[in-house]
Each structure stands twice: as structure tokens, then as C-alpha cells.
Enzyme design. Structure first.
Site, PDB file in Angstrom:
ATOM      1  N   ALA A  44       0.852  -1.197   0.000  1.00  0.00           N
ATOM      2  CA  ALA A  44       0.000   0.000   0.000  1.00  0.00           C
ATOM      3  C   ALA A  44       0.885   1.243   0.000  1.00  0.00           C
ATOM      4  O   ALA A  44       0.767   2.129   0.833  1.00  0.00           O
ATOM      5  CB  ALA A  44      -0.959  -0.010   1.190  1.00  0.00           C
ATOM      6  N   HIS A  49       7.176   5.729   1.476  1.00  0.00           N
ATOM      7  CA  HIS A  49       7.936   4.557   1.041  1.00  0.00           C
ATOM      8  C   HIS A  49       8.847   4.898  -0.134  1.00  0.00           C
ATOM      9  O   HIS A  49      10.001   4.475  -0.198  1.00  0.00           O
ATOM     10  CB  HIS A  49       6.987   3.434   0.593  1.00  0.00           C
ATOM     11  CG  HIS A  49       6.066   2.935   1.650  1.00  0.00           C
ATOM     12  ND1 HIS A  49       4.719   3.186   1.625  1.00  0.00           N
ATOM     13  CD2 HIS A  49       6.292   2.179   2.762  1.00  0.00           C
ATOM     14  CE1 HIS A  49       4.138   2.605   2.663  1.00  0.00           C
ATOM     15  NE2 HIS A  49       5.072   1.987   3.374  1.00  0.00           N
ATOM     16  N   GLN A 165      10.016   2.136  16.254  1.00  0.00           N
ATOM     17  CA  GLN A 165      10.467   1.059  15.383  1.00  0.00           C
ATOM     18  C   GLN A 165      11.893   1.316  14.902  1.00  0.00           C
ATOM     19  O   GLN A 165      12.714   0.389  14.829  1.00  0.00           O
ATOM     20  CB  GLN A 165       9.527   0.927  14.189  1.00  0.00           C
ATOM     21  CG  GLN A 165       9.976  -0.083  13.146  1.00  0.00           C
ATOM     22  CD  GLN A 165       8.999  -0.202  12.001  1.00  0.00           C
ATOM     23  OE1 GLN A 165       7.953  -0.828  12.120  1.00  0.00           O
ATOM     24  NE2 GLN A 165       9.303   0.430  10.882  1.00  0.00           N
ATOM     25  N   SER A 197       0.725   7.883   5.420  1.00  0.00           N
ATOM     26  CA  SER A 197       0.506   6.571   6.020  1.00  0.00           C
ATOM     27  C   SER A 197      -0.501   5.801   5.180  1.00  0.00           C
ATOM     28  O   SER A 197      -1.474   6.386   4.676  1.00  0.00           O
ATOM     29  CB  SER A 197      -0.031   6.709   7.448  1.00  0.00           C
ATOM     30  OG  SER A 197      -0.449   5.456   7.962  1.00  0.00           O
TER      31      SER A 197
END
Length: 294
Positions: A44, A49, A165, A197
Site C-alpha cells: 500500500a 515509502h 520502530q 501513512s
């Protein structure tokens, strides 16, 4: 071609590897001197990204991405089943932005029926995000370790949006003596400040208009710190909370935390090394996380 890739010349799609065995056969064929950049994702894909992919493309001989919706990092009642899965679109985007190889295994391949081994990083279940999502960091630590073992990258790329993370992954690499470099890239935002997101797609139109309040609350905390570097963490939390509570569509504030940038452990006051202010809240029914570095 998608809007995100409209300014990029169309390229061939990456070579797809649907199994660990497939990918390892390819990996063994590579010259050991080549630099391998790796961008792990759950798919997605969005501009966040793709900013990681672009950096990997600039700095490595070969770029590998993975798409795997990891079940072990989702808790009971979370969105594992409805998390967007769109491998065909993701593969096209990754090719447009220069990814050479795409690892997209099945759950059955990554977690065999007798799988009992997990990676535990002590302390992360006790930080606010860990308390909000029990078992989440065990799942992240396990899948990242497995992916690093399979891909064997020189450099791996992650976004600052998931602050805890990022700290976790650096801890894993250092503690387990992994021979790779972890690169953390800045959060990519919409024009109104909302962090990119995959879960933003869950927001209704009204919720989407309200969602930038998350970043505004963090900016309020940062501005207070800039104007008064001796401010306490409780004061930073209070000013961020006030901004969030000013938006009626914020249905729940799960946490606001001021933490060490290197350990994500809470601190009572930012010091010369700075800190990270992170939060999780719900806008309507959609859980959003974000952070800002002081």
C-alpha cells in the site's frame, strides 16, 4: 501510471520472488562486492515509502524491496484483515522508482507450521507504543530479523514516522552484530502536515480534514521547547494535549510521550541531546501515530 509516478519515466517492473528459496537462489548469484539497498514494506505504498526507494537507488548498486503484511505485529482487534493489499500496483510503483528486485513471500513461507522462534527486545513492551499494542514490537523485531537474514542487505531504509520502530531496528542490528547500515529518513508529509501513512485511506472526508491536528499538536510542543529549552516533559505533553483536545473528531488520545532519541525511554526533561515527542490518537475510529524530534 499512478499520480505518484507521473514525473518518473516508466521502467520495467522489478523481478518478483514469491518464495524464500527463489530469493536466496538469486542472492547467492550476486557478486559480494555489490552494495544492496533494502526497503522493507507492508505494501500500500505512498510517497513516504518511495522516498526511501529513491535514497536506496542513489546509494546502492542493486535495490531490493519487500512487500509482506506481517501478521505477528498486529494485535487482536487490529486491522490485519483489512490492511490494503495491492501487489500489482505496488510492483509498478517500485519499478518506476528504480527497484530491481521484489521479495513478496506468503505467510506460510515466512512462518512455517512449526514456527516457535521470536525475537524479543527487552523494554519495548513498556514504552507507550508497546503498552498500546502488546506484542507489536516482538512481531516487528522478528520479521525484520528474518528479512535481514534472507536479503542480506548492505543498507536498509526506514522512515522516522515510526520512531520507536527505528530505535528498535538499530538496537537489533547492533545487539545481534548484523553487518548492515540502518538509514533513517525524514517523515514525508501532506501539504497540511499529516504524515503519509497507508492507514490514512481509512479516514472519512471529515476525519481527513481534521487529521492535521496531530502534527499541529507536535509543532506546538516543539515551539514551546524552542522558546524555552528548559521546559519539562510534562509541560510539552500538556500543550500537545490541549491542541488535540481542541478537535472534536479526536475521539481518543492513547498517549503523548517525551522520550530519549536513542532508547525511546521516557525522560523528565529534554537535554542537550534533544528528545522525540511521539503520540498516538484516534481521529474517528482511525488510529494515527506521529512524532517530532526536538
Amino acid at each position: 501510471m499512478s499520480a505518484m509516478a507521473s514525473s518518473v519515466a516508466s521502467k520495467a517492473r522489478p523481478v518478483l520472488y514469491p518464495t524464500i528459496r527463489n530469493f536466496r537462489q538469486f542472492r547467492r548469484s550476486l557478486d559480494p562486492s555489490l552494495k544492496i539497498g533494502f526497503v522493507p514494506t507492508m505494501g500500500a505504498l505512498h510517497e513516504g515509502h518511495l522516498s526511501l526507494v529513491k535514497k536506496a537507488r542513489e546509494c546502492n548498486d542493486i535495490v531490493v524491496a519487500s512487500v509482506f503484511v506481517n501478521p505477528t505485529q498486529f494485535g487482536k482487534g487490529e486491522d490485519f484483515e483489512k490492511y490494503p493489499r495491492q501487489l500489482d500496483r505496488d510492483s509498478e510503483l517500485l519499478g518506476d522508482f528504480g527497484v530491481d528486485h521484489l521479495f513478496a513471500p506468503s505467510i506460510e513461507d515466512m512462518y512455517g507450521k512449526n514456527h516457535v522462534t521470536f525475537v524479543e527486545c527487552e523494554g519495548f513492551d513498556d514504552i507507550p507504543e508497546g503498552i498500546s499494542r502488546p506484542g507489536h514490537f516482538r512481531g516487528v523485531a522478528t520479521i525484520v530479523t528474518k528479512l535481514f537474514n534472507i536479503v542480506q542487505p548492505s543498507n536498509a531504509y526506514f522512515g522516522q514516522k515510526d520512531a520507536a520502530q527505528c530505535v528498535l531496528i538499530r538496537r537489533i542490528v547492533e545487539d545481534l552484530n548484523m553487518d548492515l547500515n540502518v538509514v533513517i529518513m525524514d517523515t514525508i508529509r501532506e501539504k497540511d502536515g499529516l504524515a503519509k501513512s497507508s492507514r490514512n485511506a481509512y479516514l472519512s472526508e471529515d476525519e481527513r480534514q481534521a487529521a492535521p491536528v496531530v502534527y499541529r499538536s507536535l509543532l506546538a510542543a516543539k515551539n514551546l521547547y524552542i522558546n524555552n529549552p528548559s521546559v519539562s516533559s510534562s509541560e510539552l505533553i500538556s500543550v500537545a494535549k490541549d491542541v488535540l483536545q481542541s478537535e472534536p473528531l479526536v475521539s481518543e488520545i492513547q498517549y503523548i510521550s517525551v522520550d530519549s532519541k536513542t532508547t525511546m525511554q521516557p525522560i523528565s526533561q529534554p537535554n542537550n541531546e534533544g528528545a522525540v515527542v511521539s503520540l498516538a490518537c484516534k481521529v474517528g475510529s482511525v488510529r494515527l501515530i506521529d512524532n517530532i524530534v526536538l
